[in-house]
Design a protein around this motif. Structure first.
Motif, short mmCIF file in Angstrom:
data_model
loop_
_atom_site.label_atom_id
_atom_site.label_comp_id
_atom_site.label_asym_id
_atom_site.label_seq_id
_atom_site.Cartn_x
_atom_site.Cartn_y
_atom_site.Cartn_z
N THR A 153 0.80 -1.22 0.00
CA THR A 153 0.00 0.00 0.00
C THR A 153 0.83 1.27 0.00
O THR A 153 0.32 2.35 0.26
N PHE A 154 2.15 1.17 -0.30
CA PHE A 154 2.95 2.38 -0.50
C PHE A 154 2.42 3.08 -1.75
O PHE A 154 2.09 2.43 -2.75
N TYR A 155 2.34 4.40 -1.70
CA TYR A 155 1.64 5.11 -2.77
C TYR A 155 2.29 4.89 -4.14
O TYR A 155 1.60 4.76 -5.15
N GLY A 156 3.62 4.81 -4.17
CA GLY A 156 4.29 4.53 -5.44
C GLY A 156 3.89 3.18 -6.01
O GLY A 156 3.74 3.03 -7.23
N VAL A 157 3.69 2.19 -5.16
CA VAL A 157 3.29 0.85 -5.60
C VAL A 157 1.83 0.88 -6.06
O VAL A 157 1.46 0.22 -7.02
N LEU A 158 1.01 1.67 -5.36
CA LEU A 158 -0.39 1.78 -5.77
C LEU A 158 -0.51 2.40 -7.16
O LEU A 158 -1.39 2.01 -7.95
N LYS A 159 0.36 3.36 -7.48
CA LYS A 159 0.36 3.93 -8.83
C LYS A 159 0.70 2.86 -9.87
O LYS A 159 0.12 2.83 -10.95
N SER B 155 -8.77 3.08 2.57
CA SER B 155 -9.25 3.00 1.19
C SER B 155 -8.98 4.28 0.40
O SER B 155 -8.94 4.25 -0.83
N MET B 156 -8.79 5.43 1.09
CA MET B 156 -8.63 6.69 0.39
C MET B 156 -7.37 6.77 -0.47
O MET B 156 -7.44 7.20 -1.62
N PRO B 157 -6.17 6.37 0.01
CA PRO B 157 -4.99 6.40 -0.87
C PRO B 157 -5.16 5.50 -2.09
O PRO B 157 -4.71 5.86 -3.19
N VAL B 158 -5.82 4.36 -1.91
CA VAL B 158 -6.05 3.45 -3.03
C VAL B 158 -6.98 4.10 -4.04
O VAL B 158 -6.75 4.08 -5.26
N TYR B 159 -8.05 4.71 -3.55
CA TYR B 159 -9.02 5.37 -4.43
C TYR B 159 -8.34 6.49 -5.23
O TYR B 159 -8.51 6.58 -6.45
N HIS B 160 -7.56 7.33 -4.56
CA HIS B 160 -6.93 8.45 -5.25
C HIS B 160 -5.87 7.97 -6.24
O HIS B 160 -5.69 8.58 -7.31
N ALA B 161 -5.16 6.88 -5.93
CA ALA B 161 -4.19 6.33 -6.88
C ALA B 161 -4.89 5.84 -8.14
O ALA B 161 -4.41 6.05 -9.26
N GLN C 211 -15.03 4.32 -14.32
CA GLN C 211 -15.62 4.54 -13.00
C GLN C 211 -14.80 3.81 -11.93
O GLN C 211 -14.36 2.68 -12.14
N VAL C 212 -14.59 4.48 -10.81
CA VAL C 212 -13.98 3.86 -9.63
C VAL C 212 -15.00 3.97 -8.51
O VAL C 212 -15.37 5.08 -8.12
N LEU C 213 -15.45 2.83 -7.98
CA LEU C 213 -16.49 2.81 -6.97
C LEU C 213 -15.92 2.46 -5.61
O LEU C 213 -15.12 1.53 -5.49
N VAL C 214 -16.30 3.25 -4.61
CA VAL C 214 -16.03 2.89 -3.21
C VAL C 214 -17.37 2.49 -2.62
O VAL C 214 -18.30 3.30 -2.57
#
Length: 422
Positions: A41-47, A70-76, A85-88
């Protein structure tokens, strides 16, 4: 079930790792194949995960709402992927099949629901609104801390036999602060302490003189000093947060003015409402009823075999509800439709001797206010007052007379009607 999205993915979000289930056409059951991967879940890896899903031709991505994780994942996914579409999603709506509790099983089940179009997205505010929401929610916490600190200060005074809050409406006033400061500095004479009162409190000097004599010692002085210093710090923080809120509300000035046209909604309450539902709630919530249900102010609907089982409200948005309830209490102090609605429901639920009736009535008013908010923001027009006589003017005079006659006859009276003199 019919597959609506040929290439979609679901993500099971954890604190340190995410599990992705990618659904594509293939030679598996029902002509579908599942590809599974995990990422840190490091932001660089999520990208990197967002780019991989984009490279696979994914059009829709879904994940369960897991608070801050879930927010960092959603924003990535939003910022570094190219998806339609990206759904939470609300976790309560997508519970896994019992007996299959693993991260991959969660993600695969979510992906199967997504590909068939069975998932609804949760409301995600824009970046500006989200930033304002964070500041406003923190301000609420600091205000609550200040209230708790005042209560602790009052407890120390009570332990010392100082009954200041038995005479004064609050110990957190200028007069109260002057008296407590003098106690800390060593003054113990009640009469001298009472002379420090200001304004209307000076009329209570005889009672204050008795209330301020106790067993206040060095230990109490130390505790009071620490509480006062903490209160000063909290006041300073609240002032900084208030200034930040005013700055963040500049882009939403028009919306804020629309909201403050509603009785009971002040500038800070309007800012809090914007922070929770944004400036265009009608774009996500198709009707006012859906917004009311999401906020947790609409009555529940549980009916089976023709019998209503419960009318209990859902939990809803626990940050928005207190704001609207507080605004409702302010609104019913002013003459108008909302005050009339409150009195009507107090009587309907048991009368003014019942505390439960008043609480139910104020929730009804809060529900009416969220409906009004939806319409005000959807139309872009200020609140239109319906008047305190709204309910009486809507009644049919003949039917109302028949009801009153029936009530009197049921009590054993004989009723004869004569037209009033012109």
């Amino acid at each position: 079930m019919q597959v609506l999205y040929q290439r979609c993915a679901a993500i099971d979000v954890g604190k340190d790792e995410i599990a992705i289930a990618l659904r594509t056409p293939g030679d598996g059951p029902q002509g579908r194949t599942t590809i599974k991967r995990t990422y840190k879940t490091f932001y660089g890896v999520l990208k990197e995960a967002a780019r991989w899903l984009t490279g696979q031709g994914v059009t829709h991505v879904a994940m369960e709402a897991t608070g801050i994780y879930s927010m960092p994942v959603y924003h990535a996914m939003i910022e570094h992927g190219r998806f339609e579409q990206v759904l939470v999603c609300n976790p309560g709506h997508v519970k896994n099949v019992p007996g299959r509790k693993t991260d991959y099983a969660d993600a695969e089940w979510l992906a199967q629901l997504l590909e068939c179009g069975l998932l609804n997205a949760s409301f995600i505010p824009t970046a500006q609104v989200k930033a304002a929401r964070d500041v406003l929610r923190y301000r609420t916490k600091v205000v609550q801390q200040r209230t708790s600190e005042i209560q602790r200060l009052g407890a120390v005074l009570q332990d010392a036999g100082i009954k200041l809050d038995s005479v004064a409406s609050s110990i957190a006033t200028v007069s109260g602060r002057r008296m407590i400061e003098a106690l800390i500095d060593g003054e113990r004479r009640g009469a001298m302490l009472a002379e420090l009162s200001l304004g209307k409190m000076r009329a209570k000097i005889p009672d204050l003189s008795m209330a301020l004599e106790g067993r206040f010692d060095d230990h109490h002085a130390l505790m009071c000093r620490l509480h006062l210093e903490h209160l000063d710090l909290l006041d300073e923080m609240i002032a900084k947060l208030d200034a930040q809120v005013e700055e963040m509300m500049v882009p939403f000035r028009v919306t804020r003015e629309l909201l403050t046209s509603i009785p009971g909604v002040g500038p800070m309450a309007a800012a809090q409402i914007i922070g929770e539902i944004g400036v265009s709630p009608h774009e996500f919530f198709a009707t006012a009823a859906k917004l009311a249900a999401w906020s947790g102010l609409a009555p529940g609907n549980h009916e089976s075999a023709g019998k209503r089982k419960s009318g209990r409200r859902r939990h809803g948005n626990q940050h928005l509800q207190p704001v609207l309830v507080e605004a409702a209490w302010a609104a019913v102090r002013h003459t108008g439709y909302l005050r009339s609605l409150y009195h009507r429901h107090v009587m309907k639920n048991g009368g003014y001797r019942s505390g439960v009736a008043k609480k139910k009535a104020i929730v009804t008013v809060a529900h009416a206010m969220i409906v009004i908010i939806w319409h005000v923001l959807a139309t872009g027009r200020p609140y239109h007052e319906l008047g305190e006589d709204y309910f009486t003017t809507r009644k049919d005079p003949e039917k109302e007379a028949e009801k009153l006659i029936a009530k009197l006859e049921a009590l054993g009276h004989k009723v004869t009607l004569e037209p009033a003199a012109a």
